[in-house]
Write an enzyme that holds these catalytic residues in place. Structure first.
Site, PDB file in Angstrom:
ATOM      1  CG  LEU A  17      -1.868  -1.179   1.395  1.00  0.00           C
ATOM      2  CD1 LEU A  17      -2.703  -1.032   2.666  1.00  0.00           C
ATOM      3  CD2 LEU A  17      -2.776  -1.327   0.183  1.00  0.00           C
ATOM      4  CG  ASP A  36      10.123   0.118   4.014  1.00  0.00           C
ATOM      5  OD1 ASP A  36       8.952   0.146   3.603  1.00  0.00           O
ATOM      6  OD2 ASP A  36      10.658  -0.903   4.486  1.00  0.00           O
ATOM      7  CB  VAL A  58       7.801   3.874  12.157  1.00  0.00           C
ATOM      8  CG1 VAL A  58       7.946   4.232  10.686  1.00  0.00           C
ATOM      9  CG2 VAL A  58       7.218   2.472  12.323  1.00  0.00           C
ATOM     10  CB  CYS A  84       1.835   2.600   4.441  1.00  0.00           C
ATOM     11  SG  CYS A  84       0.586   3.532   3.535  1.00  0.00           S
ATOM     12  CB  SER A 146      -6.753  -3.160   9.716  1.00  0.00           C
ATOM     13  OG  SER A 146      -7.293  -4.423   9.339  1.00  0.00           O
ATOM     14  CE1 TYR A 159      -2.262  -5.674  11.035  1.00  0.00           C
ATOM     15  CE2 TYR A 159      -4.594  -6.236  10.862  1.00  0.00           C
ATOM     16  CZ  TYR A 159      -3.466  -5.628  10.340  1.00  0.00           C
ATOM     17  OH  TYR A 159      -3.529  -4.972   9.140  1.00  0.00           O
ATOM     18  CG  PHE A 192      -6.181  -3.590  -0.217  1.00  0.00           C
ATOM     19  CD1 PHE A 192      -6.068  -2.711  -1.287  1.00  0.00           C
ATOM     20  CD2 PHE A 192      -7.246  -3.439   0.653  1.00  0.00           C
ATOM     21  CE1 PHE A 192      -6.986  -1.707  -1.467  1.00  0.00           C
ATOM     22  CE2 PHE A 192      -8.177  -2.430   0.484  1.00  0.00           C
ATOM     23  CZ  PHE A 192      -8.048  -1.562  -0.591  1.00  0.00           C
ATOM     24  CB  THR A 194      -0.246  -6.363   0.606  1.00  0.00           C
ATOM     25  OG1 THR A 194      -0.675  -7.471   1.403  1.00  0.00           O
ATOM     26  CG2 THR A 194      -1.204  -5.186   0.799  1.00  0.00           C
TER      27      THR A 194
END
Length: 253
Positions: A17, A36, A58, A84, A146, A159, A192, A194
């Site tokens: 994404l 990233d 992050v 993301c 999500s 999650y 999605f 991914t």
């Protein structure tokens, strides 16, 4: 907000994404910094779109601060932040080997939730100092939640908690940042295509797609990126979490 020549940061921008969003931002004329942990993939995407790659964890304060500084040095302070970066771990609270390791829960919360907050707080410190645009805006921040925040399945306790936290903090941060002209939003995507799902056998992908009411398919990352663009463009959209899931409601397992 018009994106031409505006600085943007995309965390997790090396794949999935994030990569789709980085490409779309660049197509609209934004100067994109791809943050990233995968430096090699980040470099590949950055080279493709004419952006800059920044290695960033992050969830680590020092790493995120260095990444924000590097992005600002390359393009100036960002007016757009897209969060993301994230991971998914499927583990039962009580499994065959006993209780879920606390470290596993902690890791998901740190990367998905604390990592998103970390980037928001640091990017906002620079964003609040920018001159407002003609619309009165100084910037836009969009995080990735999500549908698991609402319809978490068995094995998704960590999650779902991390994504539920993103949902929960969106409105209070939007209210706080309103005085600066900074809008804060989130997207709650469904299934999605991914890299994680693309690695599954076609039969498994087809089975997942069959559960989606309409259209009967997995979401394309470009559709996520399209919603990001609409959120950036619509100045009246603020403090909201938008489900992007083709009306999917997940079963318990």
């Amino acid at each position: 907000m018009q994106l031409k020549d505006q600085a943007a940061i995309v965390t997790g921008g090396a794949s999935g994404l994030g990569a789709a969003t980085a490409r779309r931002l660049a197509k609209e004329g934004a100067k994109v910094a791809i943050c990233d942990v995968n430096a090699k993939l980040a470099e590949t995407v950055a080279k493709e779109i004419g952006g800059v790659a920044v290695t960033c964890d992050v969830a680590d304060s020092a790493s995120a601060e260095a990444a924000i500084a590097a992005a600002a040095k390359a393009h100036g302070p960002a007016r757009v932040l897209i969060n993301c970066a994230g991971i998914g771990v499927a583990k039962r609270v009580i499994g065959r080997e006993g209780p879920m390791a606390l470290a596993d829960f902690d890791r998901v919360i740190r990367i998905n939730l604390i990592g998103s907050f970390n980037m928001i707080r640091l990017a906002a410190a620079d964003m609040t100092k920018l001159e407002p645009l003609t619309t009165g805006e100084r910037g836009v921040m969009i995080s990735t939640a999500s549908i698991a925040a609402y319809d978490g399945q068995i094995g998704q306790a960590a999650y779902s908690a991390s994504k539920g936290g993103i949902v929960g903090m969106t409105l209070p941060i939007a209210r706080e940042f309103a005085q600066f002209g900074i809008r804060v939003l989130a997207i709650a995507p469904g299934l999605f295509l991914t890299p994680l799902l693309a690695a599954l056998p076609q039969e498994a992908q087809d089975s997942l797609a069959a559960a989606v009411p309409f259209p009967h398919r997995l979401g394309d990352p470009s559709e996520f990126a399209s919603l990001v663009m609409q959120m950036i463009d619509n100045a009246y959209l603020n403090g909201e979490v938008v489900r992007l899931d083709a009306s999917l409601r997940m079963a318990p397992k």
